[in-house]
Design a protein around this motif. Structure first.
Motif, PDB file in Angstrom:
ATOM      1  N   GLY A 190       0.812  -1.206   0.000  1.00 31.94           N
ATOM      2  CA  GLY A 190       0.000   0.000   0.000  1.00 31.94           C
ATOM      3  C   GLY A 190       0.848   1.259   0.000  1.00 31.94           C
ATOM      4  O   GLY A 190       0.593   2.203  -0.757  1.00 31.94           O
ATOM      5  N   LYS A 191       1.883   1.293   0.839  1.00 34.13           N
ATOM      6  CA  LYS A 191       2.735   2.481   0.936  1.00 34.13           C
ATOM      7  C   LYS A 191       3.593   2.660  -0.315  1.00 34.13           C
ATOM      8  O   LYS A 191       3.932   3.790  -0.690  1.00 34.13           O
ATOM      9  CB  LYS A 191       3.617   2.400   2.178  1.00 34.13           C
ATOM     10  N   LEU A 192       3.947   1.550  -0.949  1.00 32.92           N
ATOM     11  CA  LEU A 192       4.736   1.637  -2.187  1.00 32.92           C
ATOM     12  C   LEU A 192       3.852   1.914  -3.399  1.00 32.92           C
ATOM     13  O   LEU A 192       4.355   2.158  -4.498  1.00 32.92           O
ATOM     14  CB  LEU A 192       5.521   0.343  -2.410  1.00 32.92           C
ATOM     15  N   LYS A 193       2.541   1.833  -3.207  1.00 34.27           N
ATOM     16  CA  LYS A 193       1.553   2.071  -4.268  1.00 34.27           C
ATOM     17  C   LYS A 193       1.692   1.066  -5.406  1.00 34.27           C
ATOM     18  O   LYS A 193       1.675   1.426  -6.590  1.00 34.27           O
ATOM     19  CB  LYS A 193       1.679   3.505  -4.801  1.00 34.27           C
ATOM     20  N   VAL A 194       1.862  -0.211  -5.034  1.00 32.80           N
ATOM     21  CA  VAL A 194       1.909  -1.296  -6.006  1.00 32.80           C
ATOM     22  C   VAL A 194       0.889  -2.350  -5.597  1.00 32.80           C
ATOM     23  O   VAL A 194       0.345  -2.310  -4.487  1.00 32.80           O
ATOM     24  CB  VAL A 194       3.326  -1.919  -6.097  1.00 32.80           C
ATOM     25  N   PHE A 195       0.656  -3.318  -6.488  1.00 37.89           N
ATOM     26  CA  PHE A 195      -0.402  -4.285  -6.235  1.00 37.89           C
ATOM     27  C   PHE A 195       0.096  -5.710  -6.026  1.00 37.89           C
ATOM     28  O   PHE A 195      -0.685  -6.609  -5.736  1.00 37.89           O
ATOM     29  CB  PHE A 195      -1.408  -4.264  -7.402  1.00 37.89           C
ATOM     30  N   SER A 196       1.387  -5.930  -6.192  1.00 40.07           N
ATOM     31  CA  SER A 196       1.916  -7.276  -6.020  1.00 40.07           C
ATOM     32  C   SER A 196       3.341  -7.237  -5.513  1.00 40.07           C
ATOM     33  O   SER A 196       4.021  -6.214  -5.601  1.00 40.07           O
ATOM     34  CB  SER A 196       1.874  -8.039  -7.346  1.00 40.07           C
TER      35      SER A 196
END
Length: 213
Positions: A190-196
């Motif tokens: 979430g903090k890195l703004k990625v989904f996997s």
């Protein structure tokens, strides 16, 4: 923009920036400081600021020491370096040290306003450099900013993810439950703004995260 601190030891520079901001941003409350200690005291006393404009060379600071000190003490306050120096690579170094932007004092007033609006919109600002270099600098700074938002434990988990560890292996190494590991991984994504996990690894590898582990 509601509250801005202008930290510069030259009264004329402070007056100039005050005028630029007052004209461009209606009803903005402005504060001033002439040294690093004074700037720290103002932030501690007044609370959060929308922006701090910090002179690179002022009493109490050497190089980026002032920027680093403010970022460590007030991590939620965006700090923009405002400097007369324009050596090649200086803007890149400022962003790497935690600045939200780098504004040369030689910029036109309209350009300074545009730069401030860029930072207030949540983006990094650096003066025009080589186009490719500038894009890479801003991307690296953005990635590092996301990594810096992680807690120490989340960074440990991220390093293990980058190392290719599965959740059960991470749980074993950290002596925590699988539920805890899953919660950490979810927070990291979430903090890195990625989904996997794969996207996370690709992203942080761009700034060589984990190579110093």
């Amino acid at each position: 923009m509601e509250r801005v601190l202008i930290a510069d030891d030259h009264p004329m520079v402070r007056d100039g920036l005050r005028t630029v901001i007052a004209v461009a941003f209606d009803q903005c409350e402005l504060f001033e400081a002439s040294s690093l200690d004074e700037a720290s005291a103002v932030i501690a006393r007044e609370g959060d600021f929308d922006l701090v404009l910090l002179d690179l060379n002022m009493p109490g600071a050497v190089g980026f020491s002032g920027l680093i000190a403010l970022r460590e003490r007030f991590p939620s306050v965006p700090v923009v370096i405002v400097s007369a120096a324009q050596e090649r690579g200086l803007a890149r170094s400022a962003l790497a040290a935690g600045a939200a932007g780098f504004i040369p004092k030689s910029l036109r007033r309209s350009a300074i306003v545009d730069a401030l609006k860029t930072v207030l919109a949540g983006n990094f600002y650096a003066p025009e450099m080589d186009e490719v270099e500038s894009a890479e600098t801003l991307e690296d700074a953005d990635i590092q900013h996301r990594i810096d938002s992680l807690t120490p434990q989340q960074k440990v988990v991220l390093r293990l993810v980058v190392a290719g560890k599965l959740n059960k292996q991470i749980a074993y190494e950290l002596d925590v439950s699988m539920t805890t590991v899953k919660a950490h991984v979810s927070a990291v994504l979430g903090k890195l703004k990625v989904f996997s996990r794969t996207q996370a690894v690709i992203l942080v590898n761009k700034v060589k995260f984990g190579t110093d582990a």
